[in-house]
Write a protein that holds these residues in place. Sequence first.
Motif, PDB file in Angstrom:
ATOM      1  N   VAL A 273       0.450  -1.287  -0.208  1.00 46.36           N
ATOM      2  CA  VAL A 273       0.312  -0.037  -0.462  1.00 46.36           C
ATOM      3  C   VAL A 273       1.269   1.574  -0.287  1.00 46.36           C
ATOM      4  N   ASN A 274       1.839   1.331   1.042  1.00 49.40           N
ATOM      5  CA  ASN A 274       2.867   2.344   0.990  1.00 49.40           C
ATOM      6  C   ASN A 274       3.354   2.514  -0.273  1.00 49.40           C
ATOM      7  N   PHE A 275       4.395   1.384  -1.121  1.00 48.12           N
ATOM      8  CA  PHE A 275       4.435   1.594  -2.939  1.00 48.12           C
ATOM      9  C   PHE A 275       3.631   1.893  -3.404  1.00 48.12           C
ATOM     10  N   ALA A 276       2.718   1.671  -3.216  1.00 46.41           N
ATOM     11  CA  ALA A 276       1.539   2.691  -4.752  1.00 46.41           C
ATOM     12  C   ALA A 276       1.283   3.934  -4.227  1.00 46.41           C
ATOM     13  N   ILE A 277       0.944   3.884  -2.646  1.00 48.79           N
ATOM     14  CA  ILE A 277       0.902   5.856  -2.787  1.00 48.79           C
ATOM     15  C   ILE A 277       2.149   6.659  -3.217  1.00 48.79           C
ATOM     16  N   ASP A 278       2.804   6.189  -2.402  1.00 51.15           N
ATOM     17  CA  ASP A 278       4.134   6.840  -3.181  1.00 51.15           C
ATOM     18  C   ASP A 278       5.085   7.029  -4.640  1.00 51.15           C
ATOM     19  N   GLN A 279       3.963   5.894  -4.849  1.00 49.74           N
ATOM     20  CA  GLN A 279       3.770   6.257  -6.300  1.00 49.74           C
ATOM     21  C   GLN A 279       2.785   7.225  -7.300  1.00 49.74           C
ATOM     22  N   LEU A 280       2.167   7.128  -7.106  1.00 42.30           N
ATOM     23  CA  LEU A 280       0.904   7.676  -7.162  1.00 42.30           C
ATOM     24  C   LEU A 280       1.343   9.231  -6.934  1.00 42.30           C
ATOM     25  N   LYS A 281       2.051   9.592  -6.074  1.00 40.65           N
ATOM     26  CA  LYS A 281       2.652  10.635  -5.485  1.00 40.65           C
ATOM     27  C   LYS A 281       3.404  11.119  -5.948  1.00 40.65           C
ATOM     28  N   SER A 282       4.326  10.437  -7.018  1.00 42.96           N
ATOM     29  CA  SER A 282       5.287  11.125  -7.856  1.00 42.96           C
ATOM     30  C   SER A 282       4.453  11.232  -9.367  1.00 42.96           C
ATOM     31  N   MET A 283       3.572  11.006  -9.601  1.00 45.38           N
ATOM     32  CA  MET A 283       2.662  10.864 -10.623  1.00 45.38           C
ATOM     33  C   MET A 283       1.695  12.165 -11.240  1.00 45.38           C
ATOM     34  N   GLU A 284       0.801  11.696 -10.143  1.00 41.65           N
ATOM     35  CA  GLU A 284      -0.394  13.124  -9.721  1.00 41.65           C
ATOM     36  C   GLU A 284       0.457  14.149  -8.259  1.00 41.65           C
ATOM     37  N   ALA A 285      -0.175  15.648  -9.369  1.00 44.67           N
ATOM     38  CA  ALA A 285       0.278  16.569  -8.708  1.00 44.67           C
ATOM     39  C   ALA A 285      -0.932  17.052  -7.735  1.00 44.67           C
ATOM     40  N   ASN A 286      -2.211  17.003  -8.061  1.00 40.87           N
ATOM     41  CA  ASN A 286      -3.824  17.600  -7.438  1.00 40.87           C
ATOM     42  C   ASN A 286      -3.740  16.915  -6.184  1.00 40.87           C
ATOM     43  N   THR A 287      -3.329  17.374  -5.230  1.00 43.05           N
ATOM     44  CA  THR A 287      -3.705  16.683  -4.067  1.00 43.05           C
ATOM     45  C   THR A 287      -4.933  16.429  -2.899  1.00 43.05           C
ATOM     46  N   SER A 288      -5.387  17.356  -3.296  1.00 39.36           N
ATOM     47  CA  SER A 288      -7.445  16.832  -3.689  1.00 39.36           C
ATOM     48  C   SER A 288      -7.462  15.716  -4.026  1.00 39.36           C
ATOM     49  N   VAL A 289      -7.584  16.050  -5.521  1.00 38.47           N
ATOM     50  CA  VAL A 289      -7.493  13.755  -5.725  1.00 38.47           C
ATOM     51  C   VAL A 289      -7.282  13.080  -5.519  1.00 38.47           C
ATOM     52  N   LEU A 290      -5.870  13.218  -5.098  1.00 39.63           N
ATOM     53  CA  LEU A 290      -4.829  12.300  -4.650  1.00 39.63           C
ATOM     54  C   LEU A 290      -5.679  12.327  -3.005  1.00 39.63           C
ATOM     55  N   ALA A 291      -6.082  12.965  -2.743  1.00 44.02           N
ATOM     56  CA  ALA A 291      -6.132  12.424  -0.955  1.00 44.02           C
ATOM     57  C   ALA A 291      -7.144  10.729  -0.716  1.00 44.02           C
ATOM     58  N   PRO A 292      -8.823  11.448  -0.971  1.00 43.33           N
ATOM     59  CA  PRO A 292      -9.267  10.234  -1.130  1.00 43.33           C
ATOM     60  C   PRO A 292      -8.658   8.540  -1.534  1.00 43.33           C
ATOM     61  N   VAL A 293      -8.348   8.713  -2.689  1.00 40.53           N
ATOM     62  CA  VAL A 293      -6.998   7.761  -2.941  1.00 40.53           C
ATOM     63  C   VAL A 293      -6.516   7.116  -2.054  1.00 40.53           C
ATOM     64  N   ILE A 294      -5.389   8.016  -1.736  1.00 38.35           N
ATOM     65  CA  ILE A 294      -5.022   7.635  -0.029  1.00 38.35           C
ATOM     66  C   ILE A 294      -5.689   7.038   1.059  1.00 38.35           C
ATOM     67  N   GLU A 295      -6.689   7.471   0.786  1.00 41.62           N
ATOM     68  CA  GLU A 295      -7.713   7.315   2.019  1.00 41.62           C
ATOM     69  C   GLU A 295      -7.675   6.290   1.962  1.00 41.62           C
ATOM     70  N   THR A 296      -8.317   5.254   0.712  1.00 44.95           N
ATOM     71  CA  THR A 296      -9.234   4.143   0.493  1.00 44.95           C
ATOM     72  C   THR A 296      -7.601   2.518   0.701  1.00 44.95           C
ATOM     73  N   LEU A 297      -6.682   3.737   0.155  1.00 49.77           N
ATOM     74  CA  LEU A 297      -5.875   2.272   0.295  1.00 49.77           C
ATOM     75  C   LEU A 297      -5.293   2.227   1.680  1.00 49.77           C
ATOM     76  N   ASN A 298      -4.790   3.343   2.470  1.00 43.89           N
ATOM     77  CA  ASN A 298      -4.703   3.179   3.798  1.00 43.89           C
ATOM     78  C   ASN A 298      -5.605   2.116   4.522  1.00 43.89           C
ATOM     79  N   SER A 299      -6.943   1.888   3.682  1.00 42.30           N
ATOM     80  CA  SER A 299      -8.094   0.856   5.067  1.00 42.30           C
ATOM     81  C   SER A 299      -7.726  -0.208   4.329  1.00 42.30           C
ATOM     82  N   GLN A 300      -7.077  -0.397   3.866  1.00 43.65           N
ATOM     83  CA  GLN A 300      -6.673  -2.019   2.687  1.00 43.65           C
ATOM     84  C   GLN A 300      -5.270  -2.921   4.101  1.00 43.65           C
ATOM     85  N   LYS A 301      -4.588  -2.006   4.726  1.00 44.42           N
ATOM     86  CA  LYS A 301      -3.973  -2.093   5.914  1.00 44.42           C
ATOM     87  C   LYS A 301      -4.607  -3.338   7.200  1.00 44.42           C
ATOM     88  N   GLY A 302      -3.898  -3.974   8.120  1.00 45.12           N
ATOM     89  CA  GLY A 302      -4.882  -4.393   8.823  1.00 45.12           C
ATOM     90  C   GLY A 302      -4.403  -3.459  10.279  1.00 45.12           C
TER      91      GLY A 302
END
Length: 718
Positions: free
Chosen positions: A428-457
């Motif tokens: 999950v952290n790897f995917a988030i870091d990769q998305l940060k490097s390719m997407e500058a719009n943090t308001s669009v990226l924030a809900p994606v990061i929030e949902t991906l973090n829910s995959q963790k235990g």
Amino acid sequence: MEIFLTVTLLVIAAVGANIIYTVFPRIPLAFYQIGAGLLLSFVPTFNNFDLEPEIFMLLIIAPLMFNDGQSTNYSLLLRRIRAVLSLAVGLAVVTIIVGGFVAHLLWTGVSIALMFALAAIVAPTDSVAVESITDGIEVPEHVMAALKNESLFNDASRIVAFSLALNAFTTGKFSVGYGIQHFLVVFLGGIVLGIVLGFVAVWIRLFFQQKSLDIIAILLPFNLLTPFIVYLLAEHLGLSGILAVVACGVVHGVQQSRLRLTSTENQIVTRTTSEVVADLLNGFVFVLLGASLPNVWQNLSRSDTEELPKLVTVAVVLYVVMFLLRFAWSQFNLVRMHDTRHKHNTVRESLVLALGGVHGTITLAMAFSLPLTVNGQAFPIRNALILVAGIIILMSLIVPTIVLPLILPHETNPYTDEEVEKHVAGMVNFAIDQLKSMEANTSVLAPVIETLNSQKGSSAYVTNSKVVHQLLAEAGEAQTEAITDLIEEGKVDRQFGWKYNRVQMFQTQFAFQNPFQRIVMWCRMVGYRFFPNLAKRQRAKQISQWQEKKKQWQIDHPDQKPEETDQDRLLPEIRKENAQLPANVQQVPAKRQHYSRKQLQEIKKAQTPEDRQKFLDTMSELETAGYNAVMLYLTSVENDENRAEVGVIRHYYMVRHNRFSQSETKNETESELFIRAFQFEYTYVQGTAKQQDLSSELVKTLQQKISMDQLVYMQSNG
């Protein structure tokens, strides 16, 4: 109402036993469930509880056998059909004959037909019980397969033998030819009917699919009702309902490849529902056993207490006889558990097979099916026979629980739960870091990061409160700075902007305070409202403190020009507000004039739609600016050490923003980011598997999790 209460209590008992087993797993789950049943026997609903054999076989055993049949490997079953028949028919008949004669020798004065009925009652093995006592133990795969297949097919032979023995006792007549004929009809007829009905059920499901009727509201009830219909129809025709259900389940499992064309959602819901129902019914089996035993003891204590030593002796001897017969049957190679023809069963394999002959509630259900009266008179020694069956059930559970761990190794998982959580967090952290490097719009990226973090235990959400509050303060500063820029640029009214910012800061502080701090804050607010002089003095004190700090800073830094702080910007606004207030309440922060409800309604009516829309637009502009600034700040400071704390702050601001904006739309950019995130997760798993040499089982588990998470997202947002 009584039925609802009974089912509710059974569910609570089964779930409670599972909770205790999770905490203390060294004792098999079956014993916790039996204990829960014993506790239920004290509830008025279960007082004098008697197991109803017909209802028990229909509502619990039938769906369990259907589920076991579906999960049976058909090709493996065909290869081992001789071993199955050897155990389910050959060993069953020998056990009933030998057990009946031994019981008659010990229990003289009782009809030998009744002793054959007793042997038939205690002969069936229970696959549910076998799996319960072997949990966490590495049972040889071929031995476990033999035990499970035996339990699928041996009930019919025992039930037929039981009915023949009971009929011989009541009528005094017994015909070997009729017995064999009756057995073949019941046994083979049940299998044939189950196969036919299995193909009919599959055809109906395919018909639903072709006619676009394969929806959950149709398929799920159809699947759940199938075992009940098959069982009732077979019993009505005088055939084995259990064998019919098993055969139908096997056919249903074989035809799964044809049913996979149904929608993915249907498959997931159907499979998940079946697993949940099976787990609950497995729990009901032993809960009902525990609830039945006290009533058996009470009935026996009223009439046959003097026979107790003899009954215990009969039970122990019968258990030993059955154990020896099973061991000898394997040692003399009368059952071939290996696929190779020339390989003989080892002593340990024979011992495991003998100990694995565990008896369960089918045995107790057959015992309770003994009639209350025979030829107009009370059935002799009915309670005694039920007690013997109960003792044998308990012995068959206790003995292997003690012995099997001594002769078999404990089950070792190829990976631990900690390893799974570690690699899930990593991907999950790897995917988030990769998305940060390719997407500058943090308001669009924030809900994606929030949902991906829910995959963790759950362990990924353990946070440091100090770090959380530090990040919260810095996020608040970022929000204040964004609002200040709007004020300085003249895009929003200065007084309105600062009031909005103070409200948001108060809500944020309140959300992250502990309950005691919240109570103190509420008390302070109420005090300020009813005692405005307190608020005036508090505000004056704050202003004085700010001014003292500023003077001290100027003394310590005489060569530097002090930067304007938020408090400095706020002071002119406070003075401006105070100047417009009555003299007795000046310097009270954000003081409002009090209006009656009628006056407020008149003020609201006086507002034009343009005024209200302007107000909403201003609020939206302030919220969006503050939210974007916070998301940008959190993205910039997030690292491996503070991911959990940043996640907490991000989640709070996102919930607040979504509640404010009430936006339900999902843009294409967000969906594309999710697709890429899942691809990055697959990439992480593949790369880590090569670098760290992960086990194939762990890689499969991680990939299945990604697939399921991706499927859930697509189903929810498709």
